[in-house]
Motif scaffolding. Sequence first.
Motif, short mmCIF file in Angstrom:
data_model
loop_
_atom_site.label_atom_id
_atom_site.label_comp_id
_atom_site.label_asym_id
_atom_site.label_seq_id
_atom_site.Cartn_x
_atom_site.Cartn_y
_atom_site.Cartn_z
N GLU A 29 0.82 -1.21 0.00
CA GLU A 29 0.00 0.00 0.00
C GLU A 29 0.85 1.26 0.00
OE1 GLU A 29 -2.60 -0.64 3.34
OE2 GLU A 29 -3.87 -2.03 2.19
N ARG A 30 2.04 1.19 0.57
CA ARG A 30 2.97 2.34 0.60
C ARG A 30 3.79 2.45 -0.68
NH1 ARG A 30 5.64 1.94 6.64
NH2 ARG A 30 3.79 2.53 7.79
N GLY A 31 3.64 1.48 -1.57
CA GLY A 31 4.42 1.50 -2.80
C GLY A 31 5.83 0.98 -2.65
N GLU A 32 6.12 0.31 -1.54
CA GLU A 32 7.44 -0.27 -1.27
C GLU A 32 7.46 -1.70 -1.79
OE1 GLU A 32 7.77 0.15 2.98
OE2 GLU A 32 7.89 2.33 2.88
N PHE A 33 7.41 -1.84 -3.11
CA PHE A 33 7.18 -3.14 -3.72
C PHE A 33 8.31 -4.14 -3.48
CE2 PHE A 33 4.81 -0.20 -6.71
CZ PHE A 33 3.61 -0.35 -6.03
N ASP A 34 9.56 -3.71 -3.58
CA ASP A 34 10.67 -4.64 -3.35
C ASP A 34 10.69 -5.13 -1.90
OD1 ASP A 34 11.48 -4.56 -5.99
OD2 ASP A 34 12.88 -2.90 -5.66
N LYS A 35 10.41 -4.22 -0.96
CA LYS A 35 10.35 -4.63 0.45
C LYS A 35 9.18 -5.57 0.69
CE LYS A 35 12.64 -0.55 2.32
NZ LYS A 35 12.47 0.65 3.17
N ALA A 36 8.07 -5.29 0.01
CA ALA A 36 6.90 -6.17 0.13
C ALA A 36 7.22 -7.57 -0.38
CB ALA A 36 5.71 -5.58 -0.63
N VAL A 37 7.96 -7.65 -1.48
CA VAL A 37 8.35 -8.96 -2.02
C VAL A 37 9.14 -9.73 -0.98
CG1 VAL A 37 9.83 -10.14 -3.71
CG2 VAL A 37 8.27 -8.35 -4.47
N ASP A 38 10.12 -9.08 -0.35
CA ASP A 38 10.95 -9.77 0.64
C ASP A 38 10.12 -10.32 1.80
OD1 ASP A 38 13.20 -9.14 -0.86
OD2 ASP A 38 13.74 -7.41 0.38
N VAL A 39 9.25 -9.48 2.34
CA VAL A 39 8.44 -9.89 3.50
C VAL A 39 7.43 -10.96 3.10
CG1 VAL A 39 6.76 -9.08 5.20
CG2 VAL A 39 8.74 -7.67 4.64
N LEU A 40 6.78 -10.78 1.96
CA LEU A 40 5.75 -11.74 1.55
C LEU A 40 6.35 -13.05 1.08
CD1 LEU A 40 3.31 -9.18 -0.03
CD2 LEU A 40 2.87 -10.60 1.99
N ALA A 41 7.57 -13.03 0.58
CA ALA A 41 8.25 -14.29 0.23
C ALA A 41 8.45 -15.11 1.50
CB ALA A 41 9.60 -14.01 -0.44
N ARG A 42 8.85 -14.46 2.58
CA ARG A 42 9.03 -15.14 3.86
C ARG A 42 7.69 -15.69 4.37
NH1 ARG A 42 11.81 -17.77 7.59
NH2 ARG A 42 11.57 -17.01 9.70
N ALA A 43 6.66 -14.85 4.32
CA ALA A 43 5.33 -15.28 4.77
C ALA A 43 4.85 -16.47 3.96
CB ALA A 43 4.34 -14.14 4.66
N SER A 44 5.05 -16.40 2.66
CA SER A 44 4.62 -17.48 1.77
C SER A 44 5.37 -18.78 2.05
CB SER A 44 4.80 -17.06 0.32
OG SER A 44 4.31 -18.02 -0.56
N SER A 45 6.65 -18.67 2.37
CA SER A 45 7.42 -19.88 2.67
C SER A 45 6.98 -20.50 3.99
CB SER A 45 8.92 -19.58 2.68
OG SER A 45 9.29 -18.84 3.82
N LEU A 46 6.52 -19.67 4.92
CA LEU A 46 6.06 -20.18 6.22
C LEU A 46 4.65 -20.77 6.13
CD1 LEU A 46 7.29 -17.28 8.53
CD2 LEU A 46 8.15 -19.63 8.51
N ALA A 47 3.87 -20.29 5.15
CA ALA A 47 2.48 -20.75 5.02
C ALA A 47 2.18 -21.05 3.56
CB ALA A 47 1.54 -19.68 5.57
N ALA A 48 2.90 -21.99 3.01
CA ALA A 48 2.78 -22.31 1.57
C ALA A 48 1.38 -22.76 1.19
CB ALA A 48 3.81 -23.37 1.19
N GLY A 49 0.61 -23.25 2.13
CA GLY A 49 -0.74 -23.71 1.84
C GLY A 49 -1.80 -22.64 1.97
#
Length: 104
Positions: A29-49
């Motif tokens: 929402e803040r337009g920090e797309f690269d930072k969002a990718v980093d954080v959401l990659a981690r979240a996705s790896s923790l909750a792949a389902g």
Amino acid sequence: LPDRAPQPGIPRHADDARILDTLGVVRLERGEFDKAVDVLARASSLAAGDPSIRYHYAIALAKSGQKAEAREELEALLGLKRNFDEEQQARQMLGSVWLNSPGR
């Protein structure tokens, strides 16, 4: 076991995929797309389902210009065959001309 090495912009104690997902969406929402990718990659790896978290990750990938990766993530999460709130949006995004155009 998940990688426990600290990553820039990700709280050390954040092993909770939901907390990371929320942080990633805020960054989107803040337009920090690269930072969002980093954080959401981690979240996705923790909750792949969890298709909702993976959908947010796909959005971050697309907005950061990683369209091919976003398409792959959308195809994978829709392949989970699980209902989720953003399913219709994910299908629309996957079929969009913008996401399927070449380049960043």
